[in-house]
Each structure stands twice: as C-alpha cells, then as structure tokens.
Write a protein that holds these residues in place. Sequence first.
Motif, short mmCIF file in Angstrom:
data_model
loop_
_atom_site.label_atom_id
_atom_site.label_comp_id
_atom_site.label_asym_id
_atom_site.label_seq_id
_atom_site.Cartn_x
_atom_site.Cartn_y
_atom_site.Cartn_z
N SER A 1 0.81 -1.22 0.00
CA SER A 1 0.00 0.00 0.00
C SER A 1 0.84 1.27 0.00
N GLU A 2 2.02 1.22 0.61
CA GLU A 2 2.89 2.40 0.63
C GLU A 2 3.40 2.75 -0.76
N HIS A 3 3.28 1.82 -1.69
CA HIS A 3 3.71 2.06 -3.07
C HIS A 3 2.51 2.36 -3.99
N GLY A 4 1.37 2.66 -3.41
CA GLY A 4 0.21 3.03 -4.20
C GLY A 4 -0.39 1.90 -5.00
N VAL A 5 -0.42 0.71 -4.39
CA VAL A 5 -0.97 -0.47 -5.08
C VAL A 5 -2.36 -0.76 -4.53
N GLU A 6 -3.29 -1.09 -5.43
CA GLU A 6 -4.62 -1.48 -4.99
C GLU A 6 -5.17 -2.57 -5.91
N ALA A 7 -6.02 -3.41 -5.35
CA ALA A 7 -6.69 -4.43 -6.14
C ALA A 7 -7.91 -3.80 -6.81
N ARG A 8 -8.08 -4.11 -8.08
CA ARG A 8 -9.21 -3.58 -8.83
C ARG A 8 -9.89 -4.70 -9.62
N GLY A 9 -11.08 -4.38 -10.10
CA GLY A 9 -11.82 -5.33 -10.91
C GLY A 9 -12.93 -5.98 -10.13
N ILE A 10 -13.38 -7.10 -10.63
CA ILE A 10 -14.41 -7.90 -9.99
C ILE A 10 -13.84 -9.30 -9.83
N PRO A 11 -14.47 -10.16 -9.04
CA PRO A 11 -13.87 -11.47 -8.79
C PRO A 11 -13.50 -12.24 -10.05
N GLN A 12 -14.31 -12.16 -11.07
CA GLN A 12 -14.08 -12.96 -12.27
C GLN A 12 -12.98 -12.40 -13.16
N MET A 13 -12.60 -11.14 -12.96
CA MET A 13 -11.57 -10.49 -13.78
C MET A 13 -10.99 -9.33 -12.98
N CYS A 14 -9.81 -9.54 -12.43
CA CYS A 14 -9.25 -8.57 -11.49
C CYS A 14 -7.75 -8.42 -11.71
N PHE A 15 -7.16 -7.44 -11.04
CA PHE A 15 -5.74 -7.16 -11.23
C PHE A 15 -5.24 -6.26 -10.11
N LEU A 16 -3.94 -6.08 -10.06
CA LEU A 16 -3.32 -5.12 -9.15
C LEU A 16 -2.99 -3.86 -9.93
N ASN A 17 -3.46 -2.73 -9.44
CA ASN A 17 -3.16 -1.47 -10.08
C ASN A 17 -2.00 -0.79 -9.35
N PHE A 18 -0.92 -0.57 -10.08
CA PHE A 18 0.28 0.06 -9.52
C PHE A 18 0.36 1.51 -9.97
N ALA A 19 0.67 2.40 -9.04
CA ALA A 19 0.90 3.79 -9.41
C ALA A 19 2.14 3.93 -10.27
N ASP A 20 3.09 3.02 -10.09
CA ASP A 20 4.37 3.04 -10.81
C ASP A 20 4.42 1.83 -11.75
#
Length: 384
Positions: free
Chosen positions: A312-331
């Motif tokens: 989280s300190e690197h601006g990472v969050e999980a996005r999407g829905i259960p069937q199609m999801c990913f990690l969103n990185f600020a960098d």
Amino acid sequence: MTIPGFTSTGSKRPDALFGSTSGNPVRCVRTNGCRVWDEEGREYLDLVMALGSVALGYGHPDVNASAERAIRDGVVGPLPHVLEREVAELLAAVIPCAESVRFLKTGAEAAAAAVRVARVYTGREHVVTCGYHGWLDWCQVDNGVPRDITRLRREVPFNDAVALQRAVDDFGPIAAIVLEPVHEGEPDPGWLSLARDVADRAGAVLIFDEIKTAFRIAVGGAAERYGILPDLSVVGKAFGNGFPIAAVCGSKDLMNAANRTWISSTLATEHMSLGAAKAVIETYEREDVVGVILSRGRRLIAGLEDVAGQLSEHGVEARGIPQMCFLNFADSDKAAMFASRAAAKGVLFKRDAYNFVSFAHSDADLSEILARLEEVAEEVRRLC
C-alpha cells in the motif's frame, strides 16, 4: 525480427506482460487446465488464461473432442454447416437480446459489425463509446487511422453519467452507444440503465461489448447479471474457450440490417470453432461454471487485496471484480517488477487489467498462487 513487435498479439508481448524479455518466459509450447509450459520446459500456474479467452481451462476435453470431430469432417466446406444453425439457436437461448445471430472470428470484428448494423439501421454515422472495442479503425486514434473516421466517435469515461449525456446531446444524432458494461470494476447503480434510457431518447442502438463478460460473469454476460437489455450484444473470448469465434446478437428486426450491408468472412463459419462453441454452451448447461468461477474469483480478489495491503505504501490497490481482477500500480516499473518476479516463482500474472480465474483452477491451485504472490509482494516491498 521476422514478426514486428515480437508477436502478432500485442497483449502477449513481453513488454505488455512483464515490461521486458530479460529473464522472463517469452514463448510457450503447451497448455493444459490452468498450467503453461514454456520452451525451456518450465511449468507455470496461469492467471492470464489467454487474455481471458479461456474460462473452462486449456484443452478442455469435451471442447477439444467436439472440435476434433469437426476437423475429421473437413473443417470447412462450400456450404454453411449445420453447426452454424445449431450454435446460433443455442446462443439465442442464453444471450438475453439474441433473436438473431451473426458469427465472426474475433471480438474486434464482431464489435465493428455491430456498429455497422447500428449505422445501417439508424441511417446515422456517429457513435459514443466507453471501453476497449478492438484495434479496427472505427474505434482507434492511432497512426494510420484516417482523421475523418476518428471524428465519427466520441469516447466517454466509465460510470460518468454526465459525460455520457453530454456526448449524446452535443455529438449530433448518433447511431449507437457502445459500452463495455464492466470496465476495471462494477458499473455504478444506474449506469447501464441510464445508457439504456439515453439510447432510447436519442433513437440510438445500445450495444454491450460482452467479449470479456459473457460466459464469465454470467452465461448471458452483464445483460443477464444486471438485468439491462441492450439492443445488440457482442460475445467472444470464453464463448469459444480459446477457439476463434465471436458473434453479434440482437433482435431479428435490428439484425436484418446486416443484410443491407456487407458483413462476411471466408472462415466465419468454419466447423472447428463452431463445434468448440457448441461444446462450451453444453458444458455450461451441465456444470455450474459461472458459480465456480465466481467462488474462486472471490478468493482470488480477496488474496490480491491482501497483497495490495503489503504494498500500500507504493500506491498499489486491487481492482476489478472477482471474475476479472488485477493489481493497479501507481508506478508501471513496479508493476513490471511484480509480474516478472511472479513468473520467476512460476505464476503468470498480468501486470495490468486483467487476470482471470477459470473452471480449471482448483482451491489448491489458488492457495499456491496466492502464497507465491505474497512472497513476490514481500520481495518488491523490500527492494523498493
């Protein structure tokens, strides 16, 4: 290089998956279930699942057997095969708006065909879009796309009701509103119904691009899941479980516009992919594929949320829905590092949208995948 850009499928290029070729798997020799083997003989647990085109698992025996029967019958012929009618009838039974069907080979083709039908039906040219609809000229602004074509389309952000209404009001009489109903997350309450209302008031055709969502979030896609009926649905990817097939579906009156233009492809109805698609639909009828994918997808996205918490300190969050999801990185460099290190631990993980669970992923597979991704997160956190 004999293939410009490394491979003909842009989203499979090393720079798209990992950021570079250095130390990463670049070509595979075999796939099975949710596993992939590269040319060095290394085995991977896969979450890319052929860019979401495989929902039952690689090499599903019933799908393969049906395709093999079609191969033995000659693959293609001078007349339409009986499978074309059979699969159209099966598809019409499960896609909410489908009274009539036209088959093509790819999602990009099918989306373009749907827009062509809408333009013929309405006698208009302008379209409003939201999401990704393929590489063809009508929906791109890249080099080589004539400006006169790009002027016919207006793009609006997902879930932005004000932007959608403004685009329709300001852009002149429009032929169609084309939406990916899920785009890096669920639609807001009222977003799809607003699109339906706006299209009706404008006399435009509402098209759902269900290439990723049909046969994944529900057999009938977002139209079934959220209860909003589009005029046309475009389906593909999981519909063929890796075989090249897509379709435009809609009411008979609207789809008859396809006969007033030219939408045709030599291999649109080759028997192999139709046989595969028939087996896919029949498998969904026998098995709770959607329920299994949802259940395992919930576990995956919950695990990705834990991984995002480590970063989280690197601006990472999980996005999407259960069937199609990913990690969103600020960098983007950190996203590439994460995907590369995941591959080194035997997990193929796409560094942006999307990663997909399949019917072939077992609970044990997911436990192993998430354990390895947690190790990767700790490595990335420590190094960054």
